[in-house]
Write a protein that holds these residues in place. Sequence first.
Motif, PDB file in Angstrom:
ATOM      1  N   THR A  12      -2.487 -62.630   3.252  1.00 32.58           N
ATOM      2  CA  THR A  12      -3.677 -62.039   3.861  1.00 32.58           C
ATOM      3  C   THR A  12      -3.726 -60.546   3.531  1.00 32.58           C
ATOM      4  O   THR A  12      -2.717 -59.935   3.192  1.00 32.58           O
ATOM      5  CB  THR A  12      -3.701 -62.239   5.384  1.00 32.58           C
ATOM      6  N   GLY A  13      -4.926 -59.988   3.620  1.00 28.99           N
ATOM      7  CA  GLY A  13      -5.095 -58.594   3.234  1.00 28.99           C
ATOM      8  C   GLY A  13      -4.695 -58.384   1.792  1.00 28.99           C
ATOM      9  O   GLY A  13      -4.071 -57.384   1.427  1.00 28.99           O
ATOM     10  N   ALA A  14      -5.094 -59.341   0.939  1.00 26.27           N
ATOM     11  CA  ALA A  14      -4.559 -59.407  -0.429  1.00 26.27           C
ATOM     12  C   ALA A  14      -5.457 -58.774  -1.469  1.00 26.27           C
ATOM     13  O   ALA A  14      -5.174 -58.872  -2.663  1.00 26.27           O
ATOM     14  CB  ALA A  14      -4.309 -60.863  -0.799  1.00 26.27           C
ATOM     15  N   SER A  15      -6.517 -58.104  -1.082  1.00 26.41           N
ATOM     16  CA  SER A  15      -7.452 -57.578  -2.076  1.00 26.41           C
ATOM     17  C   SER A  15      -7.032 -56.242  -2.663  1.00 26.41           C
ATOM     18  O   SER A  15      -7.593 -55.801  -3.668  1.00 26.41           O
ATOM     19  CB  SER A  15      -8.851 -57.461  -1.459  1.00 26.41           C
ATOM     20  N   SER A  16      -6.035 -55.578  -2.076  1.00 23.73           N
ATOM     21  CA  SER A  16      -5.568 -54.297  -2.602  1.00 23.73           C
ATOM     22  C   SER A  16      -4.219 -53.955  -1.985  1.00 23.73           C
ATOM     23  O   SER A  16      -3.711 -54.664  -1.116  1.00 23.73           O
ATOM     24  CB  SER A  16      -6.583 -53.175  -2.306  1.00 23.73           C
ATOM     25  N   GLY A  17      -3.639 -52.863  -2.434  1.00 24.05           N
ATOM     26  CA  GLY A  17      -2.460 -52.303  -1.800  1.00 24.05           C
ATOM     27  C   GLY A  17      -1.258 -53.227  -1.755  1.00 24.05           C
ATOM     28  O   GLY A  17      -0.947 -53.939  -2.718  1.00 24.05           O
ATOM     29  N   ILE A  18      -0.566 -53.214  -0.638  1.00 22.77           N
ATOM     30  CA  ILE A  18       0.665 -53.987  -0.471  1.00 22.77           C
ATOM     31  C   ILE A  18       0.403 -55.477  -0.619  1.00 22.77           C
ATOM     32  O   ILE A  18       1.172 -56.196  -1.272  1.00 22.77           O
ATOM     33  CB  ILE A  18       1.308 -53.679   0.891  1.00 22.77           C
ATOM     34  N   GLY A  19      -0.681 -55.969  -0.044  1.00 21.40           N
ATOM     35  CA  GLY A  19      -0.982 -57.402  -0.117  1.00 21.40           C
ATOM     36  C   GLY A  19      -1.170 -57.873  -1.542  1.00 21.40           C
ATOM     37  O   GLY A  19      -0.635 -58.925  -1.933  1.00 21.40           O
ATOM     38  N   LEU A  20      -1.912 -57.116  -2.331  1.00 24.16           N
ATOM     39  CA  LEU A  20      -2.134 -57.488  -3.727  1.00 24.16           C
ATOM     40  C   LEU A  20      -0.831 -57.411  -4.519  1.00 24.16           C
ATOM     41  O   LEU A  20      -0.557 -58.267  -5.366  1.00 24.16           O
ATOM     42  CB  LEU A  20      -3.197 -56.587  -4.348  1.00 24.16           C
ATOM     43  N   ALA A  21      -0.008 -56.400  -4.247  1.00 19.96           N
ATOM     44  CA  ALA A  21       1.275 -56.279  -4.937  1.00 19.96           C
ATOM     45  C   ALA A  21       2.184 -57.452  -4.617  1.00 19.96           C
ATOM     46  O   ALA A  21       2.877 -57.979  -5.503  1.00 19.96           O
ATOM     47  CB  ALA A  21       1.949 -54.958  -4.555  1.00 19.96           C
ATOM     48  N   ILE A  22       2.192 -57.888  -3.370  1.00 19.62           N
ATOM     49  CA  ILE A  22       3.012 -59.051  -2.996  1.00 19.62           C
ATOM     50  C   ILE A  22       2.468 -60.313  -3.656  1.00 19.62           C
ATOM     51  O   ILE A  22       3.232 -61.149  -4.154  1.00 19.62           O
ATOM     52  CB  ILE A  22       3.079 -59.205  -1.470  1.00 19.62           C
ATOM     53  N   ALA A  36      -6.519 -64.118   1.130  1.00 21.50           N
ATOM     54  CA  ALA A  36      -7.530 -63.995   2.179  1.00 21.50           C
ATOM     55  C   ALA A  36      -7.741 -62.526   2.509  1.00 21.50           C
ATOM     56  O   ALA A  36      -6.782 -61.746   2.589  1.00 21.50           O
ATOM     57  CB  ALA A  36      -7.104 -64.752   3.434  1.00 21.50           C
ATOM     58  N   ALA A  37      -8.993 -62.141   2.674  1.00 22.90           N
ATOM     59  CA  ALA A  37      -9.352 -60.780   3.056  1.00 22.90           C
ATOM     60  C   ALA A  37     -10.807 -60.798   3.522  1.00 22.90           C
ATOM     61  O   ALA A  37     -11.508 -61.808   3.394  1.00 22.90           O
ATOM     62  CB  ALA A  37      -9.160 -59.804   1.898  1.00 22.90           C
ATOM     63  N   ARG A  38     -11.253 -59.676   4.039  1.00 27.53           N
ATOM     64  CA  ARG A  38     -12.578 -59.617   4.652  1.00 27.53           C
ATOM     65  C   ARG A  38     -13.705 -59.482   3.633  1.00 27.53           C
ATOM     66  O   ARG A  38     -14.750 -60.115   3.765  1.00 27.53           O
ATOM     67  CB  ARG A  38     -12.621 -58.440   5.634  1.00 27.53           C
ATOM     68  N   ARG A  39     -13.529 -58.662   2.577  1.00 24.22           N
ATOM     69  CA  ARG A  39     -14.627 -58.338   1.674  1.00 24.22           C
ATOM     70  C   ARG A  39     -14.596 -59.263   0.450  1.00 24.22           C
ATOM     71  O   ARG A  39     -13.675 -59.185  -0.365  1.00 24.22           O
ATOM     72  CB  ARG A  39     -14.517 -56.889   1.220  1.00 24.22           C
ATOM     73  N   PRO A  40     -15.602 -60.118   0.291  1.00 21.02           N
ATOM     74  CA  PRO A  40     -15.559 -61.101  -0.796  1.00 21.02           C
ATOM     75  C   PRO A  40     -15.547 -60.501  -2.186  1.00 21.02           C
ATOM     76  O   PRO A  40     -14.836 -60.979  -3.073  1.00 21.02           O
ATOM     77  CB  PRO A  40     -16.820 -61.949  -0.559  1.00 21.02           C
ATOM     78  N   GLU A  41     -16.334 -59.435  -2.437  1.00 23.69           N
ATOM     79  CA  GLU A  41     -16.385 -58.858  -3.774  1.00 23.69           C
ATOM     80  C   GLU A  41     -15.042 -58.272  -4.169  1.00 23.69           C
ATOM     81  O   GLU A  41     -14.545 -58.495  -5.282  1.00 23.69           O
ATOM     82  CB  GLU A  41     -17.474 -57.776  -3.845  1.00 23.69           C
ATOM     83  N   LYS A  42     -14.421 -57.533  -3.271  1.00 19.53           N
ATOM     84  CA  LYS A  42     -13.125 -56.922  -3.545  1.00 19.53           C
ATOM     85  C   LYS A  42     -12.050 -57.998  -3.711  1.00 19.53           C
ATOM     86  O   LYS A  42     -11.174 -57.889  -4.573  1.00 19.53           O
ATOM     87  CB  LYS A  42     -12.770 -55.977  -2.400  1.00 19.53           C
ATOM     88  N   LEU A  43     -12.134 -59.041  -2.896  1.00 21.69           N
ATOM     89  CA  LEU A  43     -11.154 -60.131  -2.972  1.00 21.69           C
ATOM     90  C   LEU A  43     -11.257 -60.867  -4.302  1.00 21.69           C
ATOM     91  O   LEU A  43     -10.245 -61.159  -4.950  1.00 21.69           O
ATOM     92  CB  LEU A  43     -11.374 -61.091  -1.808  1.00 21.69           C
ATOM     93  N   GLU A  44     -12.476 -61.155  -4.742  1.00 30.13           N
ATOM     94  CA  GLU A  44     -12.645 -61.876  -6.002  1.00 30.13           C
ATOM     95  C   GLU A  44     -12.210 -61.026  -7.196  1.00 30.13           C
ATOM     96  O   GLU A  44     -11.658 -61.552  -8.168  1.00 30.13           O
ATOM     97  CB  GLU A  44     -14.105 -62.306  -6.172  1.00 30.13           C
ATOM     98  N   VAL A  57      -4.969 -69.368  -8.240  1.00 28.38           N
ATOM     99  CA  VAL A  57      -5.431 -68.535  -7.128  1.00 28.38           C
ATOM    100  C   VAL A  57      -6.629 -69.174  -6.433  1.00 28.38           C
ATOM    101  O   VAL A  57      -7.641 -69.485  -7.071  1.00 28.38           O
ATOM    102  CB  VAL A  57      -5.820 -67.119  -7.603  1.00 28.38           C
ATOM    103  N   GLU A  58      -6.521 -69.355  -5.129  1.00 27.33           N
ATOM    104  CA  GLU A  58      -7.624 -69.744  -4.248  1.00 27.33           C
ATOM    105  C   GLU A  58      -7.992 -68.520  -3.425  1.00 27.33           C
ATOM    106  O   GLU A  58      -7.126 -67.703  -3.091  1.00 27.33           O
ATOM    107  CB  GLU A  58      -7.174 -70.876  -3.319  1.00 27.33           C
ATOM    108  N   THR A  59      -9.257 -68.343  -3.091  1.00 22.15           N
ATOM    109  CA  THR A  59      -9.657 -67.210  -2.253  1.00 22.15           C
ATOM    110  C   THR A  59     -10.462 -67.696  -1.057  1.00 22.15           C
ATOM    111  O   THR A  59     -11.232 -68.652  -1.149  1.00 22.15           O
ATOM    112  CB  THR A  59     -10.502 -66.188  -3.030  1.00 22.15           C
TER     113      THR A  59
END
Length: 243
Positions: A12-22, A36-44, A57-59
Amino acid sequence: MTTDTPKAAIVTGASSGIGLAIADLLGEEGFGLTLAARRPEKLEAAADGLRAKGYAVETVAAPLQEEEAVKGVVAAHQERYGRLDVLVNNAGVGIGANVGEISTKHLDLQLGVNFRSMVLFYREAVGALREAAKERGSSLIVNTASITGKQGEPWLSVYAATKAAVVNWTESMQKELSTEGVKSTALCPGFVDTPMTDFVKESVAAEEMMTPRDIAESVRFLLRLSPVCCVPEIQFVRPGAML
């Protein structure tokens, strides 16, 4: 339709930062991913970058403080992969304010995203994590806390309190679930060079902060441990920093 992957993870919180790095590290380790994250454009955009590396990858874009959203993330993951080996509760939000100026909206948002969401993910995912632990000897839950969860902070008081709750919850779940092979670890970083720390970069330069990859590498270490070794908490600090 279930994808045939040997292991799978939710971040979760995977669209940037620590979540994306993990998420990137878990992809390297051969995990099928649900982000999973709140903003669809940033997540995709984040997911496309990981797919370009060959990762599955599933979103799911959703407000993760809401119960039905959490259920939807876990259901989508199970439908895609049919198993869950690692859960990373990384979604978080920090909104600073002096105590007399704390808005109820911002209070509820931080309580919901930083703590409530994590509890709901445990509840919805624990069955699949138990099954993975039975099969492999252990499964893993990683909860992103903060060094502020170890000591109170002015202005960031609500954020710090929610991260203290993350640390305490992780300790409770470690005691409750680890005998079944479901391990829990709280990550407690200091300043990491992410958008969340932009507010302090006038006084602490980005190049003096830890990197998201620094934090992510701890997950690789946790994955390497034997089933009889548990690490309830990891603190990350800059050189010379006082705890």
